[in-house]
Scaffold this motif. Structure first.
Motif, PDB file in Angstrom:
ATOM      1  N   GLY A 147      -2.912  -8.198  -4.346  1.00 21.76           N
ATOM      2  CA  GLY A 147      -3.822  -7.175  -3.850  1.00 21.76           C
ATOM      3  C   GLY A 147      -4.097  -7.365  -2.376  1.00 21.76           C
ATOM      4  O   GLY A 147      -3.766  -8.405  -1.795  1.00 21.76           O
ATOM      5  N   CYS A 207       0.840  -1.204   0.000  1.00 20.62           N
ATOM      6  CA  CYS A 207       0.000   0.000   0.000  1.00 20.62           C
ATOM      7  C   CYS A 207       0.876   1.256   0.000  1.00 20.62           C
ATOM      8  O   CYS A 207       0.552   2.257  -0.652  1.00 20.62           O
ATOM      9  CB  CYS A 207      -0.922   0.011   1.221  1.00 20.62           C
ATOM     10  SG  CYS A 207      -2.267  -1.195   1.174  1.00 20.62           S
ATOM     11  N   LEU A 235      -5.759  -5.203   1.512  1.00 19.07           N
ATOM     12  CA  LEU A 235      -6.099  -4.001   2.261  1.00 19.07           C
ATOM     13  C   LEU A 235      -5.773  -4.240   3.730  1.00 19.07           C
ATOM     14  O   LEU A 235      -5.554  -5.375   4.164  1.00 19.07           O
ATOM     15  CB  LEU A 235      -7.578  -3.642   2.082  1.00 19.07           C
ATOM     16  CG  LEU A 235      -8.652  -4.629   2.551  1.00 19.07           C
ATOM     17  CD1 LEU A 235      -8.915  -4.553   4.062  1.00 19.07           C
ATOM     18  CD2 LEU A 235      -9.958  -4.384   1.813  1.00 19.07           C
ATOM     19  N   SER A 281      -7.983  -5.451  -5.538  1.00 21.25           N
ATOM     20  CA  SER A 281      -8.397  -4.738  -4.331  1.00 21.25           C
ATOM     21  C   SER A 281      -9.905  -4.864  -4.116  1.00 21.25           C
ATOM     22  O   SER A 281     -10.379  -4.930  -2.979  1.00 21.25           O
ATOM     23  CB  SER A 281      -7.974  -3.270  -4.392  1.00 21.25           C
ATOM     24  OG  SER A 281      -8.614  -2.601  -5.458  1.00 21.25           O
ATOM     25  N   LYS A 282     -10.678  -4.915  -5.213  1.00 19.59           N
ATOM     26  CA  LYS A 282     -12.127  -5.113  -5.081  1.00 19.59           C
ATOM     27  C   LYS A 282     -12.430  -6.473  -4.464  1.00 19.59           C
ATOM     28  O   LYS A 282     -13.337  -6.599  -3.633  1.00 19.59           O
ATOM     29  CB  LYS A 282     -12.806  -5.005  -6.450  1.00 19.59           C
ATOM     30  CG  LYS A 282     -12.971  -3.593  -6.963  1.00 19.59           C
ATOM     31  CD  LYS A 282     -13.787  -3.588  -8.254  1.00 19.59           C
ATOM     32  CE  LYS A 282     -14.003  -2.187  -8.775  1.00 19.59           C
ATOM     33  NZ  LYS A 282     -14.801  -2.169 -10.022  1.00 19.59           N
ATOM     34  N   MET A 302      -5.712   0.241   0.474  1.00 17.34           N
ATOM     35  CA  MET A 302      -5.677  -1.009  -0.259  1.00 17.34           C
ATOM     36  C   MET A 302      -4.846  -0.834  -1.522  1.00 17.34           C
ATOM     37  O   MET A 302      -4.532   0.279  -1.925  1.00 17.34           O
ATOM     38  CB  MET A 302      -7.081  -1.522  -0.574  1.00 17.34           C
ATOM     39  CG  MET A 302      -8.018  -0.575  -1.254  1.00 17.34           C
ATOM     40  SD  MET A 302      -9.683  -1.310  -1.311  1.00 17.34           S
ATOM     41  CE  MET A 302     -10.569  -0.062  -2.211  1.00 17.34           C
ATOM     42  N   PHE A 303      -4.478  -1.960  -2.128  1.00 15.74           N
ATOM     43  CA  PHE A 303      -3.650  -1.906  -3.320  1.00 15.74           C
ATOM     44  C   PHE A 303      -4.030  -3.027  -4.274  1.00 15.74           C
ATOM     45  O   PHE A 303      -4.604  -4.039  -3.881  1.00 15.74           O
ATOM     46  CB  PHE A 303      -2.157  -2.011  -2.967  1.00 15.74           C
ATOM     47  CG  PHE A 303      -1.695  -3.416  -2.690  1.00 15.74           C
ATOM     48  CD1 PHE A 303      -1.083  -4.179  -3.680  1.00 15.74           C
ATOM     49  CD2 PHE A 303      -1.881  -4.003  -1.436  1.00 15.74           C
ATOM     50  CE1 PHE A 303      -0.663  -5.484  -3.433  1.00 15.74           C
ATOM     51  CE2 PHE A 303      -1.471  -5.304  -1.183  1.00 15.74           C
ATOM     52  CZ  PHE A 303      -0.854  -6.048  -2.187  1.00 15.74           C
ATOM     53  N   SER A 304      -3.705  -2.824  -5.537  1.00 17.41           N
ATOM     54  CA  SER A 304      -3.880  -3.846  -6.579  1.00 17.41           C
ATOM     55  C   SER A 304      -2.653  -3.857  -7.468  1.00 17.41           C
ATOM     56  O   SER A 304      -2.198  -2.801  -7.906  1.00 17.41           O
ATOM     57  CB  SER A 304      -5.093  -3.537  -7.456  1.00 17.41           C
ATOM     58  OG  SER A 304      -6.290  -3.990  -6.891  1.00 17.41           O
TER      59      SER A 304
END
Length: 211
Positions: free
Chosen positions: A140, A97, A142, A164-165, A156-158
């Motif tokens: 991904g 993140c 969070l 992240s979703k 959060m990160f992707s």
């Protein structure tokens, strides 16, 4: 503007400035961070700034039963291309993140001190993470602070599309099962709005926080 001292204290979140700043200074000790989150306040600042403590006038939140999952996301979930774990790689998640490049942002607000502070909270069982994997690669996730009835999401990160979703949806489903009141998303984000998050007044958020 209230300037914090070594005393473990915050003014009321309702005394925030019009933009939402409650106080300046202090430290990132576990005790102060916990007091902040339990008071509806969170830290948000950059490396060259003093610690700024916020409680915005409108709070972005997701009530777990209002989660929206699009048809395309349901298809992705059903395909099983991602594996989700909970609280197994906290430092890796917060580090990603911190380091991930974001459109329109020159740097990160997750300072080195903040990484260590939240890792300390994780060791105490308060800060927790969600990890999303493809094979053995973390793609991904969070992290946030778990207050027992409210989960305060931090970042959060992707690394790949939709990761992240997937983390956000998996967390929300867990919160729904555990009867959490809401997932705190802090400030408005179009991405989170598409998943069902919405803004509520600070006073309403603080009222929910009490129970």
């Amino acid at each position: 503007m209230y300037f914090l001292t070594s005393e473990l204290y915050f003014p009321s979140a309702e005394q925030a400035s019009p933009e939402g700043i409650v106080a300046i200074g202090g430290d990132l000790s576990p005790q102060r961070l916990l007091l902040a989150y339990r008071s509806g306040i969170f830290p948000w600042f950059e490396d060259d700034e003093p610690i700024l403590w916020w409680s915005p006038p409108e709070r972005m939140v997701l009530f777990p039963d209002e989660l929206k999952i699009s048809k395309s996301m349901r298809n992705i979930i059903n395909r099983g291309i991602f594996r989700v774990t909970f609280n197994t790689a906290f430092r890796e998640v917060i580090s990603n993140c911190r380091n991930i490049k974001r459109d329109g942002q020159p740097g990160t607000w997750i300072t080195t001190d903040m990484v260590e502070a939240y890792c300390n909270l994780n060791e105490l069982g308060v800060a927790k993470s969600v990890e999303v994997w493809q094979g053995d690669e973390l793609v991904g996730g969070l992290y946030g602070v778990d207050l027992g009835h409210i989960f305060c999401g931090e970042s959060m990160f992707s690394k790949v599309s939709n990761a992240s979703k997937i983390a956000f949806i998996a967390l929300t489903k867990q919160l729904y099962i555990a009867n959490y009141r809401l997932l705190d998303c802090q400030v408005y984000n179009e991405h989170l709005e598409s998943l069902g998050a919405r803004e509520i007044e600070r006073e309403d958020f603080l009222e929910i926080l009490k129970y």
